[in-house]
Design a protein around this motif. Structure first.
Motif, short mmCIF file in Angstrom:
data_model
loop_
_atom_site.label_atom_id
_atom_site.label_comp_id
_atom_site.label_asym_id
_atom_site.label_seq_id
_atom_site.Cartn_x
_atom_site.Cartn_y
_atom_site.Cartn_z
N THR A 1 39.62 28.71 -13.02
CA THR A 1 39.91 27.74 -14.09
C THR A 1 38.75 26.74 -14.20
O THR A 1 38.55 26.14 -15.25
N ALA A 2 37.97 26.62 -13.11
CA ALA A 2 36.76 25.76 -13.16
C ALA A 2 35.73 26.32 -14.12
O ALA A 2 34.77 25.62 -14.47
N ARG B 1 34.42 23.41 0.83
CA ARG B 1 33.94 22.39 -0.12
C ARG B 1 33.71 21.05 0.58
O ARG B 1 32.72 20.38 0.34
#
Ligand code: NDP
Ligand code: 8X3
Length: 250
Positions: free
Chosen positions: A138-139, A191
Motif C-alpha cells: 500500500t506504500a 525499519r
C-alpha cells in the motif's frame, strides 16, 4: 510432476509463510542472507517437497547471477518467481534521512528485484510459460509522511510490475502484484533497527495482517486457471483504510 517456485526473502515473514504454503504444490528454491534460517526452513519443507537453498545478498548482482545460473538444468527451469525480498529502512523526514538507508531500500527493493528477475525470466520466455508475483505495498499506492524513499521503492515495484506484464505479454507469462497493508513480521524491527518498543507501536491497537494472510493470497493467485491473471491485489487489515487511516482501539 511439481513445477519449481523461487521465493526471495524466504527467511522470515511473508516469504517464509509462502514457502510453507506452497510446499504441497511446488518444488521450492528458497533465498535469503541468513543461511541458518534457510537451512532450518529447508528441513521442515523437505518433509513435503524438494528444496534448494540459495544464500545471497540480493544487492550483489554478481552473487545473484552466479547463484541462479549455478543451478542445475532441472532446478533452473523455474515456473514461479515470487519477488518478495525487501524492507523499509528508517522513517525520517526527507531532509533528515540517512543516505545509507536510502541506498538499502533502492538497492534491495528495486535493483535486487531487477537482478533476480533478469536472471530468472529468460528461461520463462524460452519455454513460453511462467508466473511472476511481485510484492508491492500500500506504500506504493499512497505516499505517507516520512515514507518518502520506501514509498518511492514500492511505486517503482508497481511500475516494474506493469512494465513486466507488457513486455512479457507475448510469452504467456503471468505477472501479478500483491500490495499488502500492515503485516506483522520482522518488517518493523528492520525499519527501526531492532527497536522492539518502536516496532510494537506500529501494530498496537489493531489486528494486523499475519504473513500467512498474504501467503494465502499468493496461493490463490497461483491457483487460478491458465487463462486468468490476477494483475493486482490490495490486501489490508480490517482496521486499515489507507496508509494513514487506521482505526486503533485504545
Ligand atoms: P521481513 O523483514 O520479515 O522479511 C524480509 C525478507 O527479505 C527476509 O527474508 C530477508 O532475508 C529478505 N531480505 C532483506 N534484505 C535482503 C537482502 N539484502 N538480500 C536478500 N534478502 C533480503 O518482512 P516482510 O515479510 O514483511 O517483507 C516481505 C516483503 O513484503 C517486502 O518486500 C516488504 O516491503 C513487503 N511488505 C511488507 C509489509 C509489512 O507490513 N510487513 C506490507 C507491505 C509490503 P535475509 O535478512 O535473511 O536476507
Ligand atoms: C509496508 C506497509 O505502511 O508500513 O509496506 O509502509 S507500510
Amino acid at each position: 510432476m511439481k513445477s519449481i517456485a523461487l521465493i526471495t526473502g524466504a527467511t522470515s515473514g511473508i516469504g517464509e509463510a509462502t514457502a510453507l504454503a506452497l510446499a504441497d504444490s511446488y518444488h521450492l528454491i528458497i533465498c535469503g542472507r541468513r543461511k541458518d534460517r534457510l537451512d532450518k526452513l529447508a528441513n521442515v519443507l523437505k518433509m513435503k517437497t524438494d528444496v534448494t537453498c540459495l544464500n545471497f545478498d540480493i544487492r550483489d548482482q554478481g552473487a545473484v547471477k552466479a547463484a541462479i545460473e549455478g543451478l542445475d538444468d532441472t532446478w533452473r527451469s523455474i515456473s514461479v518467481l515470487i519477488n518478495n525480498a525487501g524492507n523499509a529502512h528508517g522513517l525520517h523526514y526527507i531532509h533528515e534521512g540517512s543516505t545509507e538507508d536510502w541506498d538499502a531500500m533502492i538497492d534491495i527493493n528495486v535493483k535486487g528485484l531487477l537482478y533476480v528477475s533478469r536472471a530468472v525470466i529468460p528461461q520463462m520466455v524460452a519455454k513460453q510459460e511462467g508466473n511472476i508475483i511481485n510484492i508491492g505495498s500500500t506504500a506504493g499506492i499512497d505516499v505517507y509522511p516520512r515514507g518518502n524513499v520506501y514509498n518511492a521503492s514500492k511505486f517503482a515495484v508497481d511500475a516494474l510490475t506493469k512494465g513486466m506484464r507488457m513486455d512479457l505479454n507475448p510469452y504467456n507469462i503471468k505477472v501479478s502484484e500483491i500490495k499488502p497493508g500492515l503485516v506483522e513480521t520482522e518488517f518493523s524491527m528492520v525499519r527501526f533497527k531492532g527497536d522492539g518498543e518502536r516496532s510494537k507501536q506500529v501494530y498496537e491497537g489493531i489486528e494486523a495482517l499475519q504473513a500467512i494472510d498474504i501467503a494465502e493470497c499468493i496461493s490463490f493467485v497461483l491457483s487460478r486457471p491458465k487463462h486468468v491473471t490476477i494483475a493486482d491485489m490490495v490486501v489490508m487489515p480490517l482496521a486499515q483504510a489507507s496508509s494513514t487511516i487506521l482505526n486503533r482501539k485504545k
